[in-house]
Design an enzyme around this catalytic site. Structure first.
Site, PDB file in Angstrom:
ATOM      1  N   HIS A 150      48.466  39.482  45.601  1.00  0.00           N
ATOM      2  CA  HIS A 150      49.761  39.225  44.965  1.00  0.00           C
ATOM      3  C   HIS A 150      49.673  39.350  43.444  1.00  0.00           C
ATOM      4  O   HIS A 150      50.477  40.038  42.823  1.00  0.00           O
ATOM      5  CB  HIS A 150      50.259  37.825  45.348  1.00  0.00           C
ATOM      6  CG  HIS A 150      50.690  37.731  46.770  1.00  0.00           C
ATOM      7  ND1 HIS A 150      49.813  37.644  47.813  1.00  0.00           N
ATOM      8  CD2 HIS A 150      51.922  37.723  47.321  1.00  0.00           C
ATOM      9  CE1 HIS A 150      50.488  37.577  48.949  1.00  0.00           C
ATOM     10  NE2 HIS A 150      51.767  37.632  48.680  1.00  0.00           N
ATOM     11  N   ILE A 151      48.699  38.653  42.847  1.00  0.00           N
ATOM     12  CA  ILE A 151      48.635  38.645  41.379  1.00  0.00           C
ATOM     13  C   ILE A 151      48.084  39.974  40.862  1.00  0.00           C
ATOM     14  O   ILE A 151      48.656  40.585  39.945  1.00  0.00           O
ATOM     15  CB  ILE A 151      47.781  37.460  40.880  1.00  0.00           C
ATOM     16  CG1 ILE A 151      48.429  36.139  41.299  1.00  0.00           C
ATOM     17  CG2 ILE A 151      47.609  37.512  39.362  1.00  0.00           C
ATOM     18  CD1 ILE A 151      47.598  34.904  41.037  1.00  0.00           C
ATOM     19  N   ASP A 170      39.047  45.993  45.831  1.00  0.00           N
ATOM     20  CA  ASP A 170      39.421  44.940  46.775  1.00  0.00           C
ATOM     21  C   ASP A 170      38.612  45.200  48.036  1.00  0.00           C
ATOM     22  O   ASP A 170      38.371  46.360  48.380  1.00  0.00           O
ATOM     23  CB  ASP A 170      40.928  45.017  47.092  1.00  0.00           C
ATOM     24  CG  ASP A 170      41.455  43.741  47.724  1.00  0.00           C
ATOM     25  OD1 ASP A 170      42.251  43.042  47.080  1.00  0.00           O
ATOM     26  OD2 ASP A 170      41.058  43.438  48.885  1.00  0.00           O
ATOM     27  N   ALA A 228      41.428  33.073  38.010  1.00  0.00           N
ATOM     28  CA  ALA A 228      41.454  32.868  39.468  1.00  0.00           C
ATOM     29  C   ALA A 228      40.867  31.498  39.819  1.00  0.00           C
ATOM     30  O   ALA A 228      41.603  30.514  39.894  1.00  0.00           O
ATOM     31  CB  ALA A 228      40.720  33.995  40.171  1.00  0.00           C
ATOM     32  N   ASP A 253      40.711  30.538  32.169  1.00  0.00           N
ATOM     33  CA  ASP A 253      41.716  29.506  32.478  1.00  0.00           C
ATOM     34  C   ASP A 253      41.193  28.495  33.492  1.00  0.00           C
ATOM     35  O   ASP A 253      41.799  27.445  33.689  1.00  0.00           O
ATOM     36  CB  ASP A 253      42.968  30.199  33.049  1.00  0.00           C
ATOM     37  CG  ASP A 253      44.141  29.251  33.266  1.00  0.00           C
ATOM     38  OD1 ASP A 253      44.439  28.473  32.345  1.00  0.00           O
ATOM     39  OD2 ASP A 253      44.754  29.291  34.348  1.00  0.00           O
ATOM     40  N   GLU A 258      36.819  20.696  36.388  1.00  0.00           N
ATOM     41  CA  GLU A 258      38.008  20.565  35.542  1.00  0.00           C
ATOM     42  C   GLU A 258      38.438  19.108  35.489  1.00  0.00           C
ATOM     43  O   GLU A 258      38.433  18.429  36.525  1.00  0.00           O
ATOM     44  CB  GLU A 258      39.155  21.420  36.098  1.00  0.00           C
ATOM     45  CG  GLU A 258      38.824  22.912  36.057  1.00  0.00           C
ATOM     46  CD  GLU A 258      39.951  23.787  36.598  1.00  0.00           C
ATOM     47  OE1 GLU A 258      40.991  23.252  37.034  1.00  0.00           O
ATOM     48  OE2 GLU A 258      39.772  25.023  36.580  1.00  0.00           O
ATOM     49  N   HIS A 281      43.749  25.584  32.866  1.00  0.00           N
ATOM     50  CA  HIS A 281      44.266  25.921  34.208  1.00  0.00           C
ATOM     51  C   HIS A 281      45.797  25.926  34.242  1.00  0.00           C
ATOM     52  O   HIS A 281      46.424  25.240  35.056  1.00  0.00           O
ATOM     53  CB  HIS A 281      43.711  24.955  35.263  1.00  0.00           C
ATOM     54  CG  HIS A 281      43.752  25.528  36.647  1.00  0.00           C
ATOM     55  ND1 HIS A 281      42.812  25.254  37.596  1.00  0.00           N
ATOM     56  CD2 HIS A 281      44.626  26.387  37.244  1.00  0.00           C
ATOM     57  CE1 HIS A 281      43.102  25.895  38.712  1.00  0.00           C
ATOM     58  NE2 HIS A 281      44.206  26.598  38.525  1.00  0.00           N
ATOM     59  N   ILE A 282      46.365  26.715  33.333  1.00  0.00           N
ATOM     60  CA  ILE A 282      47.835  26.769  33.231  1.00  0.00           C
ATOM     61  C   ILE A 282      48.389  28.123  33.676  1.00  0.00           C
ATOM     62  O   ILE A 282      49.569  28.410  33.450  1.00  0.00           O
ATOM     63  CB  ILE A 282      48.292  26.502  31.774  1.00  0.00           C
ATOM     64  CG1 ILE A 282      47.454  27.328  30.798  1.00  0.00           C
ATOM     65  CG2 ILE A 282      48.231  25.029  31.428  1.00  0.00           C
ATOM     66  CD1 ILE A 282      48.207  27.921  29.691  1.00  0.00           C
ATOM     67  N   GLY A 283      47.549  28.933  34.315  1.00  0.00           N
ATOM     68  CA  GLY A 283      47.983  30.286  34.690  1.00  0.00           C
ATOM     69  C   GLY A 283      49.309  30.304  35.428  1.00  0.00           C
ATOM     70  O   GLY A 283      50.169  31.139  35.173  1.00  0.00           O
TER      71      GLY A 283
END
Ligand code: NAI
Length: 409
Positions: A150-151, A170, A228, A253, A258, A281-283
């Protein structure tokens, strides 16, 4: 009694709108401990975010609960196994923040190419440094995308629109969007990319996938972005590659460890290295993503509460049937052992009902069967199905309205 939902933790209002569209009564509370005891006793569905812990003890104290919506990506705040054993499907929204992450990636690629964070920090510290040294356009650069899901696919479209050449790797064959090209190995991707951006999930295969060896194969002066999961990149090896000048910058990120609370202190060996963007971690953290999540999870909860659909459940097999307002719909969740289906059919036939539609899906331990049968008010069928020893839970959905009779042509 019409279905109801208790929404906790300030879920976006889009959830109320979607649920109320199906006449689901919505109540709200900041936390589960703030909800009134009667509301908890009668709550058929509950919407939570990451801070509500629905462990086995808590689930067992919610007698009417028939579904949980996690208005977030992760579901590890819920005891999924216990919920499945109680016939409670748990829904989440794994892909509602795709675009937010993709946009962040594009911003980071430009910022790294222009050393924007270093220039800006210098200004904040009172230093004027006007120079073109080390500043580049992104047009014409090669972007390597690891993980074209998706991303990754969204990043591909945005990057091409900005003039980048896009390659991806992939482990599944993936249809390329635009002019992107799939390369057959990670090594090739590492060797040719000016920017490597990671969009694979955390799996045993991806843990430490980008280690010192992989980093050494990257082009000298390349950039590495990880939005990711923290387990995928060896950050110690990355710090060495940055300090020795092999790589020219990075945007990170996600971290192996964390902090769980905001305003916690943060220290890391990447701190202080030139041209390294660090974010907490604000992606996927945008208002738009919150709204998308609210719509998506509320849709799955509403579909379950009104039609028995378990599509999107993370802990139970997925079944759905087309809407038929004149039918009695039954969702029978049972232990997956031989012979249940034939006894289920026989039980329904014995009370004289016809089965008009059926969907079945199973996991190793559990099965869901969704059935449309002739409408009845006779409790015999419910009692018989509920009494089957393999039954985990029986959910029933009465006919909504009689089907309009066909008009003569
Ligand atoms: P996705 O499931 O749509 O795509 C992942 C892709 O990676 C798939 O195409 C899959 O075939 C591929 N893949 C899996 N293992 C692979 C391997 N060993 N080698 C090559 N390809 C492999 O996932 P999506 O939504 O694109 O998310 C990607 C990552 O982004 C996930 O780790 C997710 O947790 C993370 N994420 C991070 C956010 C943040 O706030 N920073 C927000 C949202 C997602």
């Amino acid at each position: 009694m019409p279905p109801n939902a208790l929404l906790l933790e300030g879920i976006h209002d889009a959830a109320d709108i979607r649920l109320q569209a199906d006449f689901i009564d919505v109540q709200r509370a900041p936390r589960i401990s703030d909800a009134n005891a009667d509301v908890l006793k009668t709550a058929m569905s509950m919407g939570i975010r990451s801070r509500t812990n629905l462990d086995a003890d808590t689930l067992l104290q919610l007698p009417a609960l028939s579904t949980v919506g996690c208005f977030c990506i992760g579901t590890n705040q819920v005891d999924l196994n216990c919920a499945a054993d109680a016939g409670i499907p748990v829904f989440n929204s794994p892909f509602s923040n795709t675009r937010s992450v993709a946009e962040l990636v594009m911003g980071e690629i430009i910022c790294l190419h222009r050393k924007l964070f270093d220039r800006s920090s210098g200004m904040h510290q009172g230093r004027w440094k006007k120079t073109a040294s080390g500043a580049h356009e992104i047009r014409g650069r090669t972007l390597g995308i690891l993980g074209y899901g998706h991303i990754g696919a969204q990043v591909s479209i945005l990057a091409e629109a900005m003039g980048m050449r896009v390659l991806y790797h992939d482990h599944q064959p993936k249809l390329p969007l635009g002019n992107a090209i799939q390369v057959d190995s990670l090594d090739t991707l590492l060797q040719v990319s000016d920017v490597l951006t990671i969009h694979v999930p955390d799996t045993p295969l991806t843990q430490n996938l980008i280690d010192a060896d992989a980093i050494s194969k990257m082009k000298s002066n390349a950039f590495l972005l990880n939005n990711a999961r923290g387990s995928i990149v060896d950050l110690g090896a990355l710090a060495v590659a940055l300090r020795t000048g092999h790589l020219r910058g990075a945007a990170i990120d996600v971290f192996p460890e964390e902090p769980t609370e905001n305003d916690s202190s943060f220290g890391h060996e990447l701190c202080g290295i030139e041209n390294v963007i660090l974010t907490p971690h604000i992606g996927g953290s945008t208002h738009e993503a919150q709204e998308n999540i609210a719509r998506d999870v509320a849709e799955k909860m509403a579909k379950f509460l009104t039609t028995g659909s378990t599509v999107g459940a993370v802990n139970l097999p997925e079944v759905a049937l087309r809407d038929r307002s004149d039918q009695l719909r039954i969702l029978h969740i049972h232990r997956n052992v031989p012979g249940v289906l034939s006894r289920l059919h026989a039980t329904i036939a014995q009370v004289g009902l016809n089965i008009n539609a059926e969907a079945l899906d199973s996991s190793t331990n559990r099965s869901c069967v969704l059935l449309d049968v002739d409408p009845t008010n006779d409790p015999a069928v419910f009692e018989a199905l509920g009494a089957m020893p393999e039954t985990i839970r029986l959910h029933t959905f009465p006919p909504k309205s009689p089907e309009p009779s066909a008009q003569p042509v």
